[in-house]
Design an enzyme around this catalytic site. Structure first.
Site, mmCIF file in Angstrom:
data_model
loop_
_atom_site.group_PDB
_atom_site.id
_atom_site.type_symbol
_atom_site.label_atom_id
_atom_site.label_comp_id
_atom_site.label_asym_id
_atom_site.label_seq_id
_atom_site.Cartn_x
_atom_site.Cartn_y
_atom_site.Cartn_z
ATOM 1 N N TYR A 152 -21.935 -31.398 -16.106
ATOM 2 C CA TYR A 152 -21.352 -32.418 -15.236
ATOM 3 C C TYR A 152 -20.143 -33.052 -15.938
ATOM 4 O O TYR A 152 -20.198 -33.347 -17.139
ATOM 5 C CB TYR A 152 -22.437 -33.464 -14.941
ATOM 6 C CG TYR A 152 -21.963 -34.602 -14.102
ATOM 7 C CD1 TYR A 152 -21.628 -34.410 -12.772
ATOM 8 C CD2 TYR A 152 -21.843 -35.877 -14.640
ATOM 9 C CE1 TYR A 152 -21.175 -35.461 -11.993
ATOM 10 C CE2 TYR A 152 -21.402 -36.935 -13.866
ATOM 11 C CZ TYR A 152 -21.070 -36.716 -12.541
ATOM 12 O OH TYR A 152 -20.622 -37.762 -11.781
ATOM 13 N N ASP A 200 -30.814 -32.120 -18.865
ATOM 14 C CA ASP A 200 -30.425 -32.713 -17.589
ATOM 15 C C ASP A 200 -31.020 -31.828 -16.488
ATOM 16 O O ASP A 200 -30.568 -30.710 -16.266
ATOM 17 C CB ASP A 200 -28.896 -32.779 -17.507
ATOM 18 C CG ASP A 200 -28.407 -33.480 -16.249
ATOM 19 O OD1 ASP A 200 -29.142 -33.482 -15.231
ATOM 20 O OD2 ASP A 200 -27.278 -34.013 -16.267
HETATM 21 C C1 LIG Z 1 -24.325 -36.587 -10.726
HETATM 22 C C2 LIG Z 1 -24.774 -36.035 -12.004
HETATM 23 C C3 LIG Z 1 -24.870 -36.826 -13.145
HETATM 24 C C4 LIG Z 1 -24.464 -38.275 -13.159
HETATM 25 O O1 LIG Z 1 -25.280 -39.064 -12.356
HETATM 26 P P1 LIG Z 1 -24.760 -40.380 -11.599
HETATM 27 O O2 LIG Z 1 -25.970 -40.821 -10.872
HETATM 28 O O3 LIG Z 1 -23.606 -39.980 -10.745
HETATM 29 O O4 LIG Z 1 -24.333 -41.333 -12.671
HETATM 30 C C5 LIG Z 1 -25.347 -36.242 -14.312
HETATM 31 N N1 LIG Z 1 -25.682 -34.933 -14.346
HETATM 32 C C6 LIG Z 1 -25.598 -34.143 -13.269
HETATM 33 C C7 LIG Z 1 -26.001 -32.709 -13.383
HETATM 34 C C8 LIG Z 1 -25.128 -34.653 -12.072
HETATM 35 O O5 LIG Z 1 -25.024 -33.845 -11.010
#
Ligand SMILES: *Cc1c(COP(=O)(O)O)cnc(C)c1O
Length: 404
Positions: free
Chosen positions: A113, A185
């Site tokens: 991201y 993540d």
């Molecule tokens: C959107 C996203 C984020 C960040 O999250 P927010 O809620 O926008 O702060 C982090 N990692 C991934 C894979 C994302 O798609």
């Protein structure tokens, strides 16, 4: 070969299935009123019966009953012991980085991201944290990048936006040996499709803004861990920094997770149908979807996930940025916009939206081309979504593609 079964049925004699957990964990009917839906505790403070004597709640930055229900619900879904929820996914990541000190080193996937790249390079670099970005699809790259100062490995799988898959277990064997924290993540997969804690991750991070919320109406983030000491340290920074979600936002995400299993099944089904259709299309050069046998890590995706998710990336055969822009502006059901994971389908050019903060040279190194198109496939009817893409092909290329 079939993909692993979704965790929808009981995965242990004593443990309820995924959907039961999603609907019940952390949120029994309210003790004082019997309310079935989780009450929104809109309060900043709590009455004490004597100085320092309270029911576990003192101040809502530190803890709030609605948030606690969400913390517990998400921990149960990820199969972890502890959950912490935040105002956004980035607030959650920020809190993980708060564990580190000046001079420490982070290894991060090179296809992540855009905000993940940005917080490491543009925020924490000022505090003398250094980061190395490597292709984590080959775990040996992680091993090679580890230095004495390395404290954290941060991976995303599947990645945003190239849908690459990293072997969590293989990376965890390396991080365990070197005593480095491994954070995964899990936003794209969600705990319905993949549970990193069970295969060696120390921390699971989520942007609950996406699939867990599921309706594009709330921002949020979460961290889930098994280790009590790690949980305490993260909770300390959460309270010290204060990027907490509102009780109402927690309520919305709790409402979202109740339908996560049924939504994810439909996201997966629709995305597979669209990926197959795109792969056959004469004007498509390349489709990136972990569910296609042509995907380079298809076998690993089958092993590690129990479904392939709702995200697709693809390139047009006449792959100019202009054509991609035209295509992304020509859909009618797919809304042109950032974000993902909602019930409605979205289309975006990552290089002009979610990944503008990644410098062009870095994008080139990872294979992220300017004309890449990313779809967040929603849960509308697949036939309508295919018809919408077919319409966009004919509007983009005038006469040629309409029949496909
Ligand atoms: C959107 C996203 C984020 C960040 O999250 P927010 O809620 O926008 O702060 C982090 N990692 C991934 C894979 C994302 O798609």
């Amino acid at each position: 070969m079939k993909a692993a079964q979704p965790p929808s049925r009981r995965d242990a004699k004593t443990r309820p299935g995924f959907s039961t957990t999603a609907i019940h964990a952390g949120q029994p009917p309210d003790g004082s009123t019997g309310a079935v839906a989780p009450p929104i505790f809109a309060t900043s403070t709590y009455a004490q019966t004597a100085p320092g004597v309270h029911k576990g709640f003192e101040y809502s930055r530190t803890q709030n009953p609605t948030r606690l229900m969400l913390d517990r619900n998400l921990a149960a879904l990820e199969g972890g012991a502890f959950g912490l929820t935040f105002a956004s996914g980035m607030a959650a990541m920020n809190t993980v980085l708060n564990l580190l000190s000046a001079g420490d080193h982070v290894i991060c996937g090179n296809d992540v991201y855009g905000g993940t790249y940005r917080i490491l390079e543009k925020v924490f670099r000022q505090y003398k944290l250094s980061a190395t970005f490597v292709d984590t699809t080959d775990p040996r790259n992680v091993e090679k990048a580890i230095k004495p100062a390395t404290k954290l490995v941060w991976i995303e799988t599947p990645t945003n936006p190239l849908l690459r898959i990293t072997d969590i277990q293989a990376v965890s064997r390396i991080t365990r040996k070197k005593r480095v924290l491994l954070a995964v993540d899990n936003t794209f997969a969600t705990p319905y499709l993949q549970r990193p804690l069970a295969i060696g991750a120390d921390i699971v991070a989520q942007s609950t803004t996406k699939y867990l919320g599921g309706h594009s109406d709330v921002m949020g983030g979460a961290l889930i861990v098994n280790d009590a000491d790690l949980y305490k340290r993260l909770a300390f920074y959460q309270n010290a920094v204060g990027a907490v979600p509102s009780p109402f936002d927690c309520f919305l995400i709790l409402r979202g997770t109740k339908t996560l299993a049924v939504r994810m099944r439909k996201h997966c089904e629709n995305a597979m149908a669209l990926a197959e259709w795109l792969a056959r299309h004469p004007l498509v050069a390349k489709v990136l979807y972990p569910g296609l046998p042509s995907h380079p890590q298809h076998a690993l995706a089958r092993k590690q996930m129990c479904g392939f998710g709702g995200m697709i990336a693809f390139e047009l055969k006449r792959g100019s940025v202009k054509n991609a822009e035209k295509f992304a502006s020509s859909t009618r059901l797919f809304t042109l916009g950032e974000s993902l994971g909602g019930v409605e389908s979205l289309i975006v050019l990552p290089c002009q939206a979610t990944h503008v903060s990644v410098p062009p040279a870095e994008r080139k190194r990872t294979g992220l081309v300017d004309h890449l198109i990313r779809l967040s496939v929603g849960i509308e009817d697949a036939d309508d979504l295919i018809a919408d893409l077919a319409g966009a092909f004919s509007r983009t290329f005038a006469s040629r593609a309409a029949r496909s």
